[in-house]
Design an enzyme around this catalytic site. Structure first.
Site, PDB file in Angstrom:
ATOM      1  N   THR A 136       0.823  -1.216   0.000  1.00  0.00           N
ATOM      2  CA  THR A 136       0.000   0.000   0.000  1.00  0.00           C
ATOM      3  C   THR A 136       0.852   1.259   0.000  1.00  0.00           C
ATOM      4  O   THR A 136       1.985   1.245   0.505  1.00  0.00           O
ATOM      5  CB  THR A 136      -0.891  -0.015   1.262  1.00  0.00           C
ATOM      6  OG1 THR A 136      -1.528   1.244   1.393  1.00  0.00           O
ATOM      7  CG2 THR A 136      -0.089  -0.272   2.531  1.00  0.00           C
ATOM      8  N   ASP A 137       0.276   2.356  -0.493  1.00  0.00           N
ATOM      9  CA  ASP A 137       0.981   3.641  -0.412  1.00  0.00           C
ATOM     10  C   ASP A 137       0.979   4.204   1.007  1.00  0.00           C
ATOM     11  O   ASP A 137       1.692   5.160   1.304  1.00  0.00           O
ATOM     12  CB  ASP A 137       0.373   4.657  -1.409  1.00  0.00           C
ATOM     13  CG  ASP A 137      -1.104   4.962  -1.141  1.00  0.00           C
ATOM     14  OD1 ASP A 137      -1.714   4.330  -0.262  1.00  0.00           O
ATOM     15  OD2 ASP A 137      -1.641   5.849  -1.842  1.00  0.00           O
ATOM     16  N   GLU A 138       0.171   3.599   1.900  1.00  0.00           N
ATOM     17  CA  GLU A 138       0.100   4.133   3.271  1.00  0.00           C
ATOM     18  C   GLU A 138       1.417   3.971   4.023  1.00  0.00           C
ATOM     19  O   GLU A 138       1.624   4.618   5.048  1.00  0.00           O
ATOM     20  CB  GLU A 138      -1.027   3.452   4.068  1.00  0.00           C
ATOM     21  CG  GLU A 138      -2.380   3.761   3.501  1.00  0.00           C
ATOM     22  CD  GLU A 138      -3.536   3.444   4.439  1.00  0.00           C
ATOM     23  OE1 GLU A 138      -3.326   3.289   5.652  1.00  0.00           O
ATOM     24  OE2 GLU A 138      -4.669   3.356   3.936  1.00  0.00           O
ATOM     25  N   TYR A 163      -2.115  -0.605  10.933  1.00  0.00           N
ATOM     26  CA  TYR A 163      -2.209  -1.282   9.621  1.00  0.00           C
ATOM     27  C   TYR A 163      -1.000  -0.945   8.759  1.00  0.00           C
ATOM     28  O   TYR A 163      -0.306  -1.850   8.265  1.00  0.00           O
ATOM     29  CB  TYR A 163      -3.506  -0.871   8.901  1.00  0.00           C
ATOM     30  CG  TYR A 163      -3.473  -1.173   7.408  1.00  0.00           C
ATOM     31  CD1 TYR A 163      -3.479  -2.487   6.941  1.00  0.00           C
ATOM     32  CD2 TYR A 163      -3.397  -0.138   6.461  1.00  0.00           C
ATOM     33  CE1 TYR A 163      -3.425  -2.764   5.572  1.00  0.00           C
ATOM     34  CE2 TYR A 163      -3.343  -0.413   5.096  1.00  0.00           C
ATOM     35  CZ  TYR A 163      -3.350  -1.725   4.657  1.00  0.00           C
ATOM     36  OH  TYR A 163      -3.290  -2.004   3.309  1.00  0.00           O
ATOM     37  N   LYS A 167       2.085  -3.317   7.339  1.00  0.00           N
ATOM     38  CA  LYS A 167       2.390  -3.492   5.916  1.00  0.00           C
ATOM     39  C   LYS A 167       3.845  -3.059   5.649  1.00  0.00           C
ATOM     40  O   LYS A 167       4.546  -3.697   4.863  1.00  0.00           O
ATOM     41  CB  LYS A 167       1.437  -2.671   5.034  1.00  0.00           C
ATOM     42  CG  LYS A 167       0.001  -3.180   4.998  1.00  0.00           C
ATOM     43  CD  LYS A 167      -0.155  -4.574   4.415  1.00  0.00           C
ATOM     44  CE  LYS A 167       0.075  -4.662   2.925  1.00  0.00           C
ATOM     45  NZ  LYS A 167      -0.277  -6.003   2.376  1.00  0.00           N
TER      46      LYS A 167
HETATM   47  P1  NAD Z   1      -9.624  -7.527   1.897  1.00  0.00           P
HETATM   48  O1  NAD Z   1      -9.676  -7.240   3.350  1.00  0.00           O
HETATM   49  O2  NAD Z   1     -10.820  -7.262   1.050  1.00  0.00           O
HETATM   50  O3  NAD Z   1      -9.219  -9.056   1.650  1.00  0.00           O
HETATM   51  C1  NAD Z   1      -8.227  -9.692   2.396  1.00  0.00           C
HETATM   52  C2  NAD Z   1      -8.309 -11.187   2.111  1.00  0.00           C
HETATM   53  O4  NAD Z   1      -7.255 -11.840   2.843  1.00  0.00           O
HETATM   54  C3  NAD Z   1      -9.630 -11.828   2.558  1.00  0.00           C
HETATM   55  O5  NAD Z   1     -10.095 -12.716   1.578  1.00  0.00           O
HETATM   56  C4  NAD Z   1      -9.254 -12.576   3.834  1.00  0.00           C
HETATM   57  O6  NAD Z   1     -10.057 -13.726   4.075  1.00  0.00           O
HETATM   58  C5  NAD Z   1      -7.812 -12.949   3.525  1.00  0.00           C
HETATM   59  N1  NAD Z   1      -7.020 -13.180   4.748  1.00  0.00           N
HETATM   60  C6  NAD Z   1      -6.961 -12.385   5.854  1.00  0.00           C
HETATM   61  N2  NAD Z   1      -6.176 -12.958   6.773  1.00  0.00           N
HETATM   62  C7  NAD Z   1      -5.715 -14.112   6.236  1.00  0.00           C
HETATM   63  C8  NAD Z   1      -4.840 -15.139   6.707  1.00  0.00           C
HETATM   64  N3  NAD Z   1      -4.307 -15.086   7.922  1.00  0.00           N
HETATM   65  N4  NAD Z   1      -4.581 -16.182   5.882  1.00  0.00           N
HETATM   66  C9  NAD Z   1      -5.140 -16.256   4.638  1.00  0.00           C
HETATM   67  N5  NAD Z   1      -5.986 -15.326   4.170  1.00  0.00           N
HETATM   68  C10 NAD Z   1      -6.262 -14.267   4.963  1.00  0.00           C
HETATM   69  O7  NAD Z   1      -8.361  -6.713   1.363  1.00  0.00           O
HETATM   70  P2  NAD Z   1      -8.134  -5.973  -0.035  1.00  0.00           P
HETATM   71  O8  NAD Z   1      -8.662  -4.604   0.053  1.00  0.00           O
HETATM   72  O9  NAD Z   1      -8.534  -6.874  -1.116  1.00  0.00           O
HETATM   73  O10 NAD Z   1      -6.531  -5.860  -0.017  1.00  0.00           O
HETATM   74  C11 NAD Z   1      -5.721  -6.918  -0.524  1.00  0.00           C
HETATM   75  C12 NAD Z   1      -4.255  -6.518  -0.374  1.00  0.00           C
HETATM   76  O11 NAD Z   1      -4.016  -5.302  -1.087  1.00  0.00           O
HETATM   77  C13 NAD Z   1      -3.820  -6.265   1.058  1.00  0.00           C
HETATM   78  O12 NAD Z   1      -2.519  -6.781   1.206  1.00  0.00           O
HETATM   79  C14 NAD Z   1      -3.831  -4.744   1.184  1.00  0.00           C
HETATM   80  O13 NAD Z   1      -2.887  -4.326   2.127  1.00  0.00           O
HETATM   81  C15 NAD Z   1      -3.422  -4.338  -0.214  1.00  0.00           C
HETATM   82  N6  NAD Z   1      -3.909  -3.028  -0.690  1.00  0.00           N
HETATM   83  C16 NAD Z   1      -5.242  -2.704  -0.582  1.00  0.00           C
HETATM   84  C17 NAD Z   1      -5.679  -1.478  -1.110  1.00  0.00           C
HETATM   85  C18 NAD Z   1      -7.137  -1.068  -1.058  1.00  0.00           C
HETATM   86  O14 NAD Z   1      -7.459   0.046  -1.415  1.00  0.00           O
HETATM   87  N7  NAD Z   1      -8.058  -1.939  -0.668  1.00  0.00           N
HETATM   88  C19 NAD Z   1      -4.760  -0.591  -1.689  1.00  0.00           C
HETATM   89  C20 NAD Z   1      -3.414  -0.966  -1.746  1.00  0.00           C
HETATM   90  C21 NAD Z   1      -2.999  -2.185  -1.256  1.00  0.00           C
HETATM   91  O1  DAU Z   2      -4.154   3.854   0.288  1.00  0.00           O
HETATM   92  C1  DAU Z   2      -4.362   2.484   0.209  1.00  0.00           C
HETATM   93  C2  DAU Z   2      -5.215   2.008   1.368  1.00  0.00           C
HETATM   94  O2  DAU Z   2      -6.533   2.462   1.111  1.00  0.00           O
HETATM   95  C3  DAU Z   2      -5.195   0.497   1.554  1.00  0.00           C
HETATM   96  O3  DAU Z   2      -3.904   0.094   1.900  1.00  0.00           O
HETATM   97  C4  DAU Z   2      -6.178   0.068   2.654  1.00  0.00           C
HETATM   98  O4  DAU Z   2      -6.221  -1.343   2.737  1.00  0.00           O
HETATM   99  C5  DAU Z   2      -7.546   0.589   2.288  1.00  0.00           C
HETATM  100  O5  DAU Z   2      -8.466   0.278   3.309  1.00  0.00           O
HETATM  101  C6  DAU Z   2      -7.499   2.108   2.079  1.00  0.00           C
HETATM  102  O6  DAU Z   2      -7.249   2.784   3.324  1.00  0.00           O
HETATM  103  P1  DAU Z   2      -8.031   4.132   3.727  1.00  0.00           P
HETATM  104  O7  DAU Z   2      -7.970   4.289   5.177  1.00  0.00           O
HETATM  105  O8  DAU Z   2      -7.589   5.271   2.883  1.00  0.00           O
HETATM  106  O9  DAU Z   2      -9.530   3.719   3.232  1.00  0.00           O
HETATM  107  P2  DAU Z   2     -10.966   3.878   3.903  1.00  0.00           P
HETATM  108  O10 DAU Z   2     -11.948   3.482   2.857  1.00  0.00           O
HETATM  109  O11 DAU Z   2     -11.048   3.242   5.238  1.00  0.00           O
HETATM  110  O12 DAU Z   2     -11.081   5.452   4.114  1.00  0.00           O
HETATM  111  C7  DAU Z   2     -10.929   6.365   3.029  1.00  0.00           C
HETATM  112  C8  DAU Z   2     -11.064   7.777   3.590  1.00  0.00           C
HETATM  113  O13 DAU Z   2     -12.419   7.971   4.020  1.00  0.00           O
HETATM  114  C9  DAU Z   2     -10.201   8.033   4.820  1.00  0.00           C
HETATM  115  O14 DAU Z   2      -9.735   9.375   4.775  1.00  0.00           O
HETATM  116  C10 DAU Z   2     -11.161   7.867   5.992  1.00  0.00           C
HETATM  117  C11 DAU Z   2     -12.496   8.305   5.413  1.00  0.00           C
HETATM  118  N1  DAU Z   2     -13.698   7.633   5.972  1.00  0.00           N
HETATM  119  C12 DAU Z   2     -13.727   6.267   5.989  1.00  0.00           C
HETATM  120  C13 DAU Z   2     -14.825   5.588   6.502  1.00  0.00           C
HETATM  121  C14 DAU Z   2     -14.828   4.077   6.536  1.00  0.00           C
HETATM  122  C15 DAU Z   2     -14.789   8.357   6.428  1.00  0.00           C
HETATM  123  O15 DAU Z   2     -14.771   9.626   6.386  1.00  0.00           O
HETATM  124  N2  DAU Z   2     -15.860   7.685   6.926  1.00  0.00           N
HETATM  125  C16 DAU Z   2     -15.939   6.331   6.997  1.00  0.00           C
HETATM  126  O16 DAU Z   2     -16.943   5.795   7.511  1.00  0.00           O
END
Ligand code: NAD
Ligand code: DAU
Length: 361
Positions: A136-138, A163, A167
């Protein structure tokens, strides 16, 4: 035929990636999806590919080394694409330990098992094996709100939430395997994804779900935090391009100069729902800007994320392809047409989660 081991393939990005890969490669590849099926993992996301001969699901926890070793022992894995993680920042603030366990320990187990399976007796690695760690970019922390600076591959790590710290730890473990053992890997650091199958704890699906049922739309702080939104298929394509065309041992940032303030996203969701819902749909009367409710801020809330995708564009030719206006419409339509999916994932434990997370804000 290349065999992929995808971890976390039942989650949001993993399931979209598996769909993308079968659309692109059809029967030329085989995918094994190893997922523990936590609250975020959902096999409904993959129902349409369940019967494929070149697809196997294995319920396995990535912290369970014998279970992962067994997968490598029974299959000649060519590619690992490692998505499995705990992914929600708010949950990590409430309960960091599972994030350390899954994201750090789980990644160490994946690295150990791949290394053991792929290493030759002289310490080199079998030809053509590759591990891609999805991150992630976080990990880079927070940017100033003035729009002038961007995350690049050499931006120092400065994670703030449990989180992003977990990561960052997992990224550094992958780097250490590359540096110490010359382990054949890549890391991708990607911005906020959106699209179908995203669990409604995250901003976009949560707002869609609440608006449809006339519940308050909880906007944290002043609502002006910025995220850089990327359509999930563009991410899937980027991962595949990095793995096949990128230089090994390199990090690539994937994002698309699509910065939006949270409040803009919430307002756009409301306006799009009103435009898309037919007048006779009973959900339409629930949707209104009056639902927007400013609530207490997230602890340690990062102000702005923004990626400069110059390296991936220059070296690999990847570009985000889905304009936000199109991607958000597609996403909203998907949620409108998949009411049952949404109802299933928001029943049971979700209600308790929502109560715990939002009642004191
Ligand atoms: P998600 O939470 O939707 O899915 C995570 C998956 O991992 C689920 O299917 C869960 O069952 C599985 N999992 C969790 N713990 C596990 C374990 N111990 N063993 C096996 N499986 C397990 O997450 P996502 O949003 O699809 O993110 C996927 C990846 O991409 C993560 O590594 C996250 O850090 C990264 N990422 C997410 C975003 C985003 O915006 N969602 C952006 C950048 C990077
Ligand atoms: O940047 C990549 C990341 O983006 C991934 O690594 C994470 O897995 C993914 O969850 C996401 O993280 P964020 O914290 O940016 O996403 P989230 O959807 O939780 O929140 C997006 C923005 O919205 C953040 O500034 C918080 C705000 N927010 C979120 C929720 C859930 C609200 O204002 N209200 C809400 O109820």
């Amino acid at each position: 035929m290349r065999t992929y081991l995808v971890t976390g393939g039942a989650g949001f990005i993993g399931s979209n990636y598996i769909h993308y890969m079968f659309r692109k490669y059809g029967d030329e590849i085989r995918i094994i999806n190893a997922d523990a099926l936590t609250y975020a993992g959902n096999l409904e996301n993959l129902r349409d590919i369940e019967g494929r001969e070149n697809y196997t699901f294995i319920k396995a926890d990535i912290t369970d080394q014998p279970a992962i070793e067994k997968i490598f022992a029974e299959n000649d894995i060519d590619r690992v694409v490692h998505f499995a993680a705990e992914s929600h920042v708010d949950r990590s603030i409430k309960d960091p330990s599972v994030f350390v366990r899954t994201n750090v320990l789980g990644t160490a187990v994946m690295l150990n098992c791949a290394k053991a399976a792929w290493e030759n007796p002289d310490g080199s690695f079998k030809e053509g094996k590759k591990f891609l760690h999805v991150s992630t970019d976080e990990v880079y922390g927070s940017l100033p709100d003035d729009g002038t600076s961007f995350f690049r591959e050499d931006t120092p790590y400065d994670p703030h939430s449990p989180y992003s710290a977990s990561k960052a730890g997992s990224d550094l473990l992958v780097k250490s395997y590359m540096d110490t053992y010359h382990f054949p890997a890549n890391i991708t650091n990607t911005s906020n994804n959106y699209g179908p199958f995203q669990f409604p704890e995250k901003l976009i699906p949560l707002m869609i779900n609440n608006a449809l049922s006339g519940k308050p739309l909880p906007v944290y702080g002043d609502g002006r935090n910025i995220r850089d939104w990327l359509y999930v298929d563009d991410h899937a394509k980027g991962i595949d391009m990095v793995q096949e065309q990128g230089r090994l041992f390199q990090t690539y940032n994937i994002g698309g100069h699509n910065e939006k303030r949270n409040i803009e996203i919430v307002e756009l969701i409301i306006d799009t729902l009103l435009a898309e819902l037919p007048d006779d749909d009973p959900r339409k009367k629930n949707v209104s800007r009056d639902l927007i409710t400013y609530v207490g801020d997230r602890k340690g809330h990062d102000r702005r994320y923004a990626i400069a995708p110059d390296k991936i564009r220059a070296e690999i030719g990847w570009e985000p392809e889905t304009p936000f206006a199109e991607g958000i419409k597609k996403t909203i339509r998907w949620y409108l047409n998949n009411e049952e999916w949404l109802a299933n994932v928001t029943s049971g434990n979700y209600q308790k989660y929502y109560e715990d997370m939002y009642s004191n804000r």
